[in-house]
Design an enzyme around this catalytic site. Structure first.
Site, PDB file in Angstrom:
ATOM      1  N   LYS A  52       1.227  -1.570   0.030  1.00  0.00           N
ATOM      2  CA  LYS A  52       0.066   0.539   0.362  1.00  0.00           C
ATOM      3  C   LYS A  52       0.985   0.934   0.671  1.00  0.00           C
ATOM      4  O   LYS A  52       0.491   2.051  -0.844  1.00  0.00           O
ATOM      5  CB  LYS A  52      -1.080  -0.031   1.381  1.00  0.00           C
ATOM      6  N   GLN A  96      -4.031  -1.232   9.395  1.00  0.00           N
ATOM      7  CA  GLN A  96      -3.968  -2.632   9.526  1.00  0.00           C
ATOM      8  C   GLN A  96      -4.668  -4.040  10.155  1.00  0.00           C
ATOM      9  O   GLN A  96      -4.207  -4.135  11.479  1.00  0.00           O
ATOM     10  CB  GLN A  96      -2.626  -3.244   8.860  1.00  0.00           C
ATOM     11  N   ASP A 119     -10.809   3.293   4.535  1.00  0.00           N
ATOM     12  CA  ASP A 119     -10.599   1.687   4.533  1.00  0.00           C
ATOM     13  C   ASP A 119     -12.457   1.419   4.607  1.00  0.00           C
ATOM     14  O   ASP A 119     -13.511   0.367   3.666  1.00  0.00           O
ATOM     15  CB  ASP A 119     -10.591   1.204   5.505  1.00  0.00           C
TER      16      ASP A 119
END
Ligand code: NAP
Length: 293
Positions: A52, A96, A119
């Site tokens: 990412k 994460q 997200d």
């Protein structure tokens, strides 16, 4: 049979984003800034976060990686989230998952400012998505929609079967495929580990989106001819190779692809699309912050 090539499409999307960033630079504007928090040393999580961050660099974004030890307390993580919420230089950030067991994932998701939640996991954003309002759509379902759109896969009136009901893939996917619009307007069946006679259901599907994490779960005898198959699964299967493992999807690709009209490979299907759509959400976050300030 046509391959839904996530690698190729994600590269196109990254090029489009790079062009947008270049325009921002020419206008002397701030470029998007994505931060990622990772707690602990899980190998797969470190790989995902690493790619990412590298993708951010590739499109010209600023990026910040915050690494915290596996012993981090919930309060320490919440304090770090608060810091990123307040930092006006950061447009969006992710935490994460999975998190170490001493940390309550729901509490963490709730602590993220919904305007920076690229997200799309915060209940505010999930609710907006379910109500067809403009918001951050979780990156993996967003990537699947984009693939279907770019390959002009017809979804209207089709029977879509989603396998798996996780909050990050299966559940949002089932909502998005059933919404008014395109891709959408499907009749959706959401299946999970308590579903009985799943073969009877999958063999009636025009579109199957598989997100359960069991290698080779979906076999040729479970699908009808001309089915569209989206394989979300990523499982590390130990082997004798130098790496010690290989990546497997949920679908018996070799045999299912003989019956499918469209199918995503693993790797090179949904995975790269997920990262591209995270970048797209970050660009969106930057544009929203600019128009507000
Ligand atoms: P998850 O949280 O592990 O949930 C798995 C889901 O599958 C659950 O809803 C479970 O049902 C269901 N399930 C398990 N066994 C089943 C069976 N035999 N029949 C039908 N349903 C069954 O899953 P996730 O986080 O969504 O991840 C799924 C897979 O996608 C994993 O391999 C993951 O690594 C991968 N993934 C890939 C990407 C990407 O970018 N490509 C992104 C995210 C995840 P219950 O709810 O009843 O337990």
């Amino acid at each position: 049979m046509e391959i839904l090539d996530g690698k190729k499409v994600s590269n196109q999307i990254k090029e489009e984003i790079t062009a947008e960033v270049n325009k921002m630079k020419e206008r002397g504007e701030k470029v998007p800034h994505l931060a990622a928090i990772i707690v602990g040393n899980d190998g797969a999580s470190l790989t995902y976060v690493g790619s990412k961050v590298r993708s951010c660099e590739r499109v010209g974004f600023e990026s910040t990686l915050v690494r915290m030890p596996s012993t981090t307390s919930e309060m320490e993580l919440l304090n770090k989230i608060d810091e990123l919420n307040q930092d006006s230089d950061i447009d969006g950030f992710i935490v994460q998952l999975p998190l170490p067991e001493q940390i309550d994932t729901q509490k963490v998701i709730m602590a993220i400012d919904p305007d920076k939640d690229v997200d799309g996991f915060h209940p505010t954003n999930f609710g907006k998505m379910a109500l067809d309002m403009s918001t951050f759509i979780p990156a993996t379902p967003f990537g699947i929609l984009e693939l279907l759109e770019r390959y002009k896969v017809d979804t209207k009136g089709k029977h879509t079967v989603v396998i798996g009901r996780s909050h990050i893939v299966g559940r949002p996917m089932s909502i998005l495929m059933g919404r008014k619009g395109w891709p959408g307007n499907s009749t959706v069946t959401l299946t999970h580990s308590h579903t009985k006679n799943i073969t009877q259901i999958t063999s009636q599907a025009d579109i199957i989106i598989s997100a359960l994490g069991v290698p080779n779960f979906l076999k040729a005898e479970m699908v009808k001819d001309d089915v569209v198959v989206i394989d979300v699964g990523i499982t590390r299967v130990p082997d004798d190779s130098e790496k010690g493992y290989h990546i497997a999807g949920d679908v018996d690709f070799k045999n299912v692809s003989k019956k499918a009209s469209y199918i995503t490979p693993v790797p090179g299907g949904v995975g790269p699309m997920t990262i591209a759509m995270l970048l797209k959400n970050t660009l969106l976050a930057r544009e929203r912050h600019r128009s507000r300030n």
